[in-house]
Write a protein that holds these residues in place. Structure first.
Motif: not given
Length: 86
Positions: A16-23, A60-65, A47-52
């Motif tokens: 994946w093209d992600v700057n971080d290595e881990r969730c 993230i869906m679990k977190w938001l719920n 998935v990315w947020g507006g804060c990058n």
């Protein structure tokens, strides 16, 4: 001189093209899958947020719920208001 190829075995990897290595929620590498998935890949992309900040989609869906007020859903890393990056 000519070279004749008799057999060829290709090996490929994806990443994946992600700057971080881990969730930032489950701390599992993005090349792996979140704890809810069995096979890494398209079922649980980052998935990315507006804060990058990036997280597994399921994490993230679990977190938001889990947040009580849907109007004040925040990023787990920086606590800014969570908005999915387009």
């Amino acid at each position: 001189m000519k070279v004749k190829i008799k057999r060829w075995h290709a090996v490929a990897t994806w990443q994946w093209d992600v700057n971080d290595e881990r969730c930032g929620i489950c701390y599992t590498a993005f090349e792996a899958c979140c704890p809810d998935c069995h096979i890494p890949g398209d079922d649980c992309p980052p998935v990315w947020g507006g804060c990058n900040h990036a997280f597994h989609m399921h994490c993230i869906m679990k977190w938001l719920n889990s947040q009580q007020n849907a109007n004040k859903q925040t990023c787990p890393a920086c606590r800014q208001k969570w908005e999915f990056r387009a």
